[in-house]
Design a protein around this motif. Structure first.
Motif, PDB file in Angstrom:
ATOM      1  N   HIS A  58       0.836  -1.195   0.000  1.00 44.51           N
ATOM      2  CA  HIS A  58       0.000   0.000   0.000  1.00 44.51           C
ATOM      3  C   HIS A  58       0.872   1.246   0.000  1.00 44.51           C
ATOM      4  N   PRO A  60       1.753   5.113  -0.689  1.00 42.99           N
ATOM      5  CA  PRO A  60       0.878   6.265  -0.456  1.00 42.99           C
ATOM      6  C   PRO A  60      -0.042   6.473  -1.647  1.00 42.99           C
ATOM      7  N   ASN A  61      -1.241   6.936  -1.354  1.00 40.09           N
ATOM      8  CA  ASN A  61      -2.212   7.158  -2.421  1.00 40.09           C
ATOM      9  C   ASN A  61      -1.623   8.040  -3.506  1.00 40.09           C
ATOM     10  N   ASN A  62      -1.336   7.438  -4.647  1.00 42.68           N
ATOM     11  CA  ASN A  62      -0.917   8.222  -5.798  1.00 42.68           C
ATOM     12  C   ASN A  62      -2.172   8.861  -6.346  1.00 42.68           C
ATOM     13  N   ARG A  63      -2.161  10.135  -6.428  1.00 44.43           N
ATOM     14  CA  ARG A  63      -3.347  10.845  -6.890  1.00 44.43           C
ATOM     15  C   ARG A  63      -3.165  11.241  -8.346  1.00 44.43           C
ATOM     16  N   LEU A  74      -9.552  15.143  -8.584  1.00 45.79           N
ATOM     17  CA  LEU A  74      -8.375  14.525  -8.001  1.00 45.79           C
ATOM     18  C   LEU A  74      -8.822  13.195  -7.398  1.00 45.79           C
ATOM     19  N   VAL A  75      -8.234  12.095  -7.875  1.00 50.10           N
ATOM     20  CA  VAL A  75      -8.639  10.756  -7.445  1.00 50.10           C
ATOM     21  C   VAL A  75      -7.408   9.964  -7.022  1.00 50.10           C
ATOM     22  N   ALA A  76      -7.523   9.253  -5.903  1.00 52.51           N
ATOM     23  CA  ALA A  76      -6.439   8.369  -5.462  1.00 52.51           C
ATOM     24  C   ALA A  76      -6.484   7.108  -6.317  1.00 52.51           C
ATOM     25  N   SER A  77      -5.369   6.750  -6.932  1.00 53.38           N
ATOM     26  CA  SER A  77      -5.357   5.573  -7.808  1.00 53.38           C
ATOM     27  C   SER A  77      -5.714   4.299  -7.042  1.00 53.38           C
ATOM     28  N   ASP A  78      -5.402   4.245  -5.742  1.00 52.59           N
ATOM     29  CA  ASP A  78      -5.767   3.073  -4.937  1.00 52.59           C
ATOM     30  C   ASP A  78      -7.277   2.883  -4.841  1.00 52.59           C
ATOM     31  N   ASP A  79      -8.042   3.964  -5.040  1.00 49.02           N
ATOM     32  CA  ASP A  79      -9.495   3.891  -4.947  1.00 49.02           C
ATOM     33  C   ASP A  79     -10.153   3.431  -6.240  1.00 49.02           C
ATOM     34  N   ASN A 127      -7.591  -2.876 -11.476  1.00 47.43           N
ATOM     35  CA  ASN A 127      -6.647  -2.727 -10.370  1.00 47.43           C
ATOM     36  C   ASN A 127      -6.283  -4.133  -9.909  1.00 47.43           C
TER      37      ASN A 127
END
Length: 170
Positions: A58, A60-63, A74-79, A127
Motif C-alpha cells: 500500500h 501512499p495514495n498516488n493521486r 483529483l482521485v487516489a489511484s488506490d481507490d 486494479n
C-alpha cells in the motif's frame, strides 16, 4: 474488537493490527479483516515485518487528475477498481461505487495510473490488487463485479496477478 466492528460497519478500511495475550480471539480478527494478529509478548522483528509488508503493498495514495466535463477531479489511484472504455471517454469505477466519466481515452487514463493496473481486455483496465479471482474468460473483482478477459491477454493478466501476490508475500 467492538471498535473494529464499528469501523468496518461504517466502511472504514483502516488497517488494523491486534496485539493481545489471548489467542482465542484470532478468529474474530478475520471477521473484521484485520491486517494481522500478534500475540504478546510482541516480537519486534515480527511487528516490523507486518508493517513492512503492508507498506510494500500500500504505497501512499498516488493521486491523479481526471478531466470530467467542465471540471478536473483529483482521485487516489488506490481507490480505482477498474476503467472501462466508451468510445473516446472512459468510465472510472471507484471502491465507493461512484462512477466518473472521464473525457479522455482509456490509454490516457491508464498511463497516469502506472503499476498495479493491468489491461485485461481492449475496453478494460483493472486494479490488480482488487482482483478476487481470474479465469480464462473473466476476472472477478473484490466487489463481485465480473470483467471480461480477452484470450489474447489472459496469459499476461494471469502472470501479473500471480507475480503481484508472490511479491506481496515476501
Amino acid at each position: 474488537m467492538e471498535l473494529a466492528r464499528e469501523l468496518r460497519a461504517k466502511g472504514d478500511m483502516l488497517p488494523i493490527i491486534f496485539i493481545t495475550g489471548f489467542s482465542k480471539y484470532i478468529g474474530d480478527g478475520y471477521d473484521v479483516e484485520a491486517l494481522h494478529y500478534l500475540l504478546k509478548p510482541v516480537d519486534k522483528k515480527k511487528l516490523f515485518q507486518v508493517l513492512d509488508r503492508y507498506a510494500g503493498r500500500h504505497k501512499p495514495n498516488n493521486r491523479i487528475i481526471l478531466p470530467s466535463g467542465d471540471e478536473s477531479l483529483l482521485v487516489a489511484s488506490d481507490d480505482i477498481v477498474y476503467l472501462e472504455a466508451f468510445g473516446k471517454k472512459t468510465q472510472v469505477t471507484l471502491n465507493s461505487g461512484k462512477e466518473i466519466i472521464c473525457t479522455c481515452g482509456l490509454s490516457d487514463v491508464s498511463k497516469k495510473l502506472g503499476q498495479g493496473f493491468v489491461s485485461c481486455h481492449r475496453s478494460y483496465v483493472v486494479n490488480i490488487r482488487l482482483i478476487r479471482s481470474i479465469s480464462r474468460t473473466e476476472v472477478t473483482m473484490d466487489g463481485g463485479k465480473k470483467i471480461p478477459v480477452s484470450r489474447r491477454l489472459y496469459d499476461s493478466v494471469n502472470r501479473e496477478f500471480i507475480d503481484y501476490y508472490k511479491e506481496a508475500r515476501k
